[in-house]
Each structure stands twice: as C-alpha cells, then as structure tokens.
Design a protein around this motif. Structure first.
Motif, PDB file in Angstrom:
ATOM      1  N   LEU A  48      68.866  -7.316  69.667  1.00 28.13           N
ATOM      2  CA  LEU A  48      69.058  -6.810  68.307  1.00 28.13           C
ATOM      3  C   LEU A  48      67.811  -6.914  67.429  1.00 28.13           C
ATOM      4  CD1 LEU A  48      72.705  -7.884  67.459  1.00 28.13           C
ATOM      5  CD2 LEU A  48      71.784  -5.566  67.356  1.00 28.13           C
ATOM      6  N   PRO A  49      67.031  -8.021  67.478  1.00 29.23           N
ATOM      7  CA  PRO A  49      65.843  -8.069  66.614  1.00 29.23           C
ATOM      8  C   PRO A  49      64.854  -6.938  66.888  1.00 29.23           C
ATOM      9  CG  PRO A  49      66.399 -10.268  67.381  1.00 29.23           C
ATOM     10  CD  PRO A  49      67.268  -9.314  68.143  1.00 29.23           C
ATOM     11  N   GLY A  50      64.602  -6.630  68.161  1.00 33.94           N
ATOM     12  CA  GLY A  50      63.689  -5.543  68.479  1.00 33.94           C
ATOM     13  C   GLY A  50      64.217  -4.199  68.010  1.00 33.94           C
ATOM     14  N   LEU A  51      65.511  -4.006  68.112  1.00 31.57           N
ATOM     15  CA  LEU A  51      66.116  -2.765  67.640  1.00 31.57           C
ATOM     16  C   LEU A  51      65.980  -2.647  66.124  1.00 31.57           C
ATOM     17  CD1 LEU A  51      67.688  -0.315  68.715  1.00 31.57           C
ATOM     18  CD2 LEU A  51      69.803  -1.595  68.306  1.00 31.57           C
ATOM     19  N   ARG A  52      66.182  -3.757  65.421  1.00 33.31           N
ATOM     20  CA  ARG A  52      66.024  -3.751  63.962  1.00 33.31           C
ATOM     21  C   ARG A  52      64.601  -3.401  63.566  1.00 33.31           C
ATOM     22  NH1 ARG A  52      63.800  -7.384  60.866  1.00 33.31           N
ATOM     23  NH2 ARG A  52      63.900  -9.000  62.458  1.00 33.31           N
ATOM     24  N   ARG A  53      63.612  -4.037  64.202  1.00 33.44           N
ATOM     25  CA  ARG A  53      62.217  -3.766  63.839  1.00 33.44           C
ATOM     26  C   ARG A  53      61.839  -2.324  64.152  1.00 33.44           C
ATOM     27  NH1 ARG A  53      61.639  -9.279  65.805  1.00 33.44           N
ATOM     28  NH2 ARG A  53      61.292  -8.486  67.912  1.00 33.44           N
ATOM     29  N   SER A  54      62.319  -1.803  65.268  1.00 35.26           N
ATOM     30  CA  SER A  54      61.986  -0.428  65.646  1.00 35.26           C
ATOM     31  C   SER A  54      62.584   0.582  64.670  1.00 35.26           C
ATOM     32  CB  SER A  54      62.496  -0.139  67.063  1.00 35.26           C
ATOM     33  OG  SER A  54      61.875  -0.979  68.005  1.00 35.26           O
ATOM     34  N   LEU A  55      63.829   0.385  64.307  1.00 40.47           N
ATOM     35  CA  LEU A  55      64.466   1.303  63.364  1.00 40.47           C
ATOM     36  C   LEU A  55      63.835   1.203  61.978  1.00 40.47           C
ATOM     37  CD1 LEU A  55      68.169   0.929  64.504  1.00 40.47           C
ATOM     38  CD2 LEU A  55      66.924   3.097  64.322  1.00 40.47           C
ATOM     39  N   ARG A  56      63.360   0.020  61.615  1.00 39.46           N
ATOM     40  CA  ARG A  56      62.721  -0.120  60.301  1.00 39.46           C
ATOM     41  C   ARG A  56      61.461   0.738  60.217  1.00 39.46           C
ATOM     42  NH1 ARG A  56      61.740  -5.580  56.794  1.00 39.46           N
ATOM     43  NH2 ARG A  56      64.016  -5.548  56.961  1.00 39.46           N
ATOM     44  N   VAL A  57      60.720   0.851  61.308  1.00 35.05           N
ATOM     45  CA  VAL A  57      59.531   1.706  61.315  1.00 35.05           C
ATOM     46  C   VAL A  57      59.918   3.149  60.984  1.00 35.05           C
ATOM     47  CG1 VAL A  57      57.728   2.696  62.787  1.00 35.05           C
ATOM     48  CG2 VAL A  57      58.234   0.252  62.910  1.00 35.05           C
ATOM     49  N   VAL A  58      60.996   3.626  61.583  1.00 32.61           N
ATOM     50  CA  VAL A  58      61.448   4.997  61.340  1.00 32.61           C
ATOM     51  C   VAL A  58      61.922   5.159  59.903  1.00 32.61           C
ATOM     52  CG1 VAL A  58      63.066   6.793  62.062  1.00 32.61           C
ATOM     53  CG2 VAL A  58      62.103   5.230  63.766  1.00 32.61           C
ATOM     54  N   LEU A  59      62.696   4.209  59.422  1.00 31.22           N
ATOM     55  CA  LEU A  59      63.199   4.287  58.056  1.00 31.22           C
ATOM     56  C   LEU A  59      62.059   4.228  57.043  1.00 31.22           C
ATOM     57  CD1 LEU A  59      66.249   1.906  58.468  1.00 31.22           C
ATOM     58  CD2 LEU A  59      66.339   4.394  58.205  1.00 31.22           C
ATOM     59  N   ALA A  60      61.081   3.355  57.286  1.00 25.23           N
ATOM     60  CA  ALA A  60      59.941   3.234  56.373  1.00 25.23           C
ATOM     61  C   ALA A  60      59.169   4.548  56.307  1.00 25.23           C
ATOM     62  CB  ALA A  60      59.024   2.095  56.822  1.00 25.23           C
ATOM     63  N   HIS A  61      59.074   5.242  57.413  1.00 26.67           N
ATOM     64  CA  HIS A  61      58.393   6.540  57.442  1.00 26.67           C
ATOM     65  C   HIS A  61      59.085   7.530  56.505  1.00 26.67           C
ATOM     66  CE1 HIS A  61      56.436  10.134  59.118  1.00 26.67           C
ATOM     67  NE2 HIS A  61      57.647  10.671  59.167  1.00 26.67           N
ATOM     68  N   HIS A  62      60.395   7.552  56.534  1.00 26.90           N
ATOM     69  CA  HIS A  62      61.137   8.502  55.705  1.00 26.90           C
ATOM     70  C   HIS A  62      61.246   8.044  54.259  1.00 26.90           C
ATOM     71  CE1 HIS A  62      62.110  11.072  59.074  1.00 26.90           C
ATOM     72  NE2 HIS A  62      62.561  10.028  59.761  1.00 26.90           N
ATOM     73  N   LEU A  63      61.148   6.752  54.022  1.00 28.34           N
ATOM     74  CA  LEU A  63      61.199   6.242  52.656  1.00 28.34           C
ATOM     75  C   LEU A  63      59.896   6.471  51.910  1.00 28.34           C
ATOM     76  CD1 LEU A  63      63.032   2.872  53.341  1.00 28.34           C
ATOM     77  CD2 LEU A  63      63.904   4.711  51.884  1.00 28.34           C
ATOM     78  N   GLY A  64      58.782   6.543  52.644  1.00 26.73           N
ATOM     79  CA  GLY A  64      57.492   6.689  51.998  1.00 26.73           C
ATOM     80  C   GLY A  64      56.888   5.344  51.632  1.00 26.73           C
ATOM     81  N   PRO A  65      55.879   5.342  50.763  1.00 22.86           N
ATOM     82  CA  PRO A  65      55.140   4.100  50.492  1.00 22.86           C
ATOM     83  C   PRO A  65      55.944   3.025  49.775  1.00 22.86           C
ATOM     84  CG  PRO A  65      54.431   5.874  49.009  1.00 22.86           C
ATOM     85  CD  PRO A  65      55.313   6.496  50.042  1.00 22.86           C
TER      86      PRO A  65
END
Length: 250
Positions: A207-224
């Motif tokens: 689960l921790p690796g899945l959380r970190r990976s999805l955060r990268v994608v979400l951060a991309h769509h959220l912007g700076p």
C-alpha cells in the motif's frame, strides 16, 4: 437555470460576508456547483447550516444566475459520517481532492457514484488507505485521465513480480532492476497494480508504494499547488516522530 430537488454531496462551505456561506457541492447531473447560501445565521436557520456541512448528502433548490447559483433551500437526506482522528483527515482529503480536480458544470455520474462509495466506506470504518486508493483510481478514471491498471503504458501485461513507476501521461512504466533505491521507493509493485485493477485489497506492504505512485499522478493534475491535507498529514507524521521530553519517540 433552475435546480429542483437536486441530490448532491457537500464538499466545502466557508463564510461569506456577514450572514452567508459559499458552498461547493458535487452533483451527478451537473458536476461540481458553487452555491451562495444567503442569511444562514440565526437560530431559525440551524437546520440549513447543519445540512451544508462537508460530507453531508443533501437535496437542494437553487437558481443559476452566473458562475454561482443562489441557494433557495436545502435539506439533509441522511446522517453524514461521524469521523474522528485519521478518518476525519481522510474525509477532508476526499473533499479537497474532489474540489480541486472536478471541474464545474461537467456532469459525471461516475464520479458522483465513486464519491458516494468512498463516503460510505469511511462511515463504515473500512481501512482508510485502501478506501482512498480506490477513490483516487475511480476519480482519475471518471475524469478521463486514468489507466488500464492491468497493463503498462506500452500495452504489456503487468508483471506482479516487477515494480512500476506511474507516468501521468504514459501510464505504468516498468523499472529496471538496476534502478536506484529512490526510484524503487517511489514505485508500486506489479501485484499492487493488479489488485487495484481487480478492486482487490493489496497486501499491507504494497500500500505505501501504491500511495506514493498515485500521488505523483495526482500532483501532476493538481499543478504546482498541492493539497492542504497533504501538508496536514506531513505535519502529523513529523509530530508523531518527534522525541518527547524523555528522549523517546511518540
């Protein structure tokens, strides 16, 4: 445009002027909407104020006159989940993420249904990490920026024994075995991605690796600008790790 007995979930409410609220809601037929609730202060308006709390399911009437709609009336249609501690922070995250990524006036019955499921899981006390990962997946899919979680970006089947980095534009990319520790730490296991594809809870260590990976994608769509809930979670973790007066870890 007039909304009549429109079902919605309240995402956010904040004071506006002296007696009013600005409210953001999520609907199935109209997407995210901004409402102006005028004159909600005072003892006679207690039921209305209670109905406009975050996570509350409501039915409302409103008139759209511009970017914001004027709320005429609203009533709660159930009891909102009573959350505390980490579950309350998870609810705040659920609402903030939806508020930031769901566009206004863009119908998405899929997102509305996904939010309803996540809200119910929070209220039922289901595991927080898995509840949030499922919602992140469903939100990305509903917005049209998700992936085929069972295949990498080149169309190859996910290898459960491999590790993958989620590229926001390409999809899962398999990591080579000689990549550095930092790359692997920010990657998800193949078996975690397959579990996500099958809506099956991954092993706890995945689960921790899945959380970190999805955060990268979400951060991309959220912007700076990131999320306040991420900052709050970081502060909570730093506090938990801080030594107390006896030199022990909390």
């Amino acid at each position: 445009m007039r909304y009549s007995a429109e079902p919605a979930f309240v995402l956010h409410a904040r004071p506006w002027r002296e007696t009013s609220l600005l409210v953001e809601v999520l609907t199935a037929e109209h997407g995210r909407l901004g409402l102006v609730a005028r004159g909600v202060q005072g003892p006679k308006r207690h039921a209305l104020r209670a109905a406009l709390q975050p996570l509350q399911a409501i039915r409302f009437d409103a008139v759209q006159t511009g970017e914001l709609a004027r709320l005429i009336q609203a009533e709660a249609t159930d009891a909102a989940p009573r959350l505390a501690g980490e579950a309350m922070l998870a609810g705040f995250y659920l609402n903030e993420l939806t508020l930031r990524l769901a566009p206004r006036h863009d119908p998405s019955p899929e997102l509305y249904a996904a939010y309803a499921r996540a809200r119910a899981r929070l209220g039922a006390g289901e595991p927080l990490g898995w509840t949030l990962r499922r919602y992140e997946r469903d939100l990305l899919d509903a917005l049209g920026v998700g992936f085929d979680w069972a295949h990498d970006g080149d169309g190859e089947p996910i290898d459960p024994a491999a590790r993958y980095r989620l590229d926001p534009e390409h999809g899962p990319r398999r990591l080579l075995s000689d990549r550095g520790h930092d790359d692997r730490r920010g990657a998800a296991t193949g078996r975690a991605l397959l579990a996500l594809a099958e809506d099956r809870a991954p092993a706890a260590e995945d689960l921790p690796g899945l959380r970190r990976s999805l955060r990268v994608v979400l951060a991309h769509h959220l912007g700076p600008r990131g999320l306040k809930s991420w900052e709050m979670l970081g502060e909570l973790k730093r506090y938990a790790a801080a030594p107390d007066d006896a030199g022990e870890t909390r």
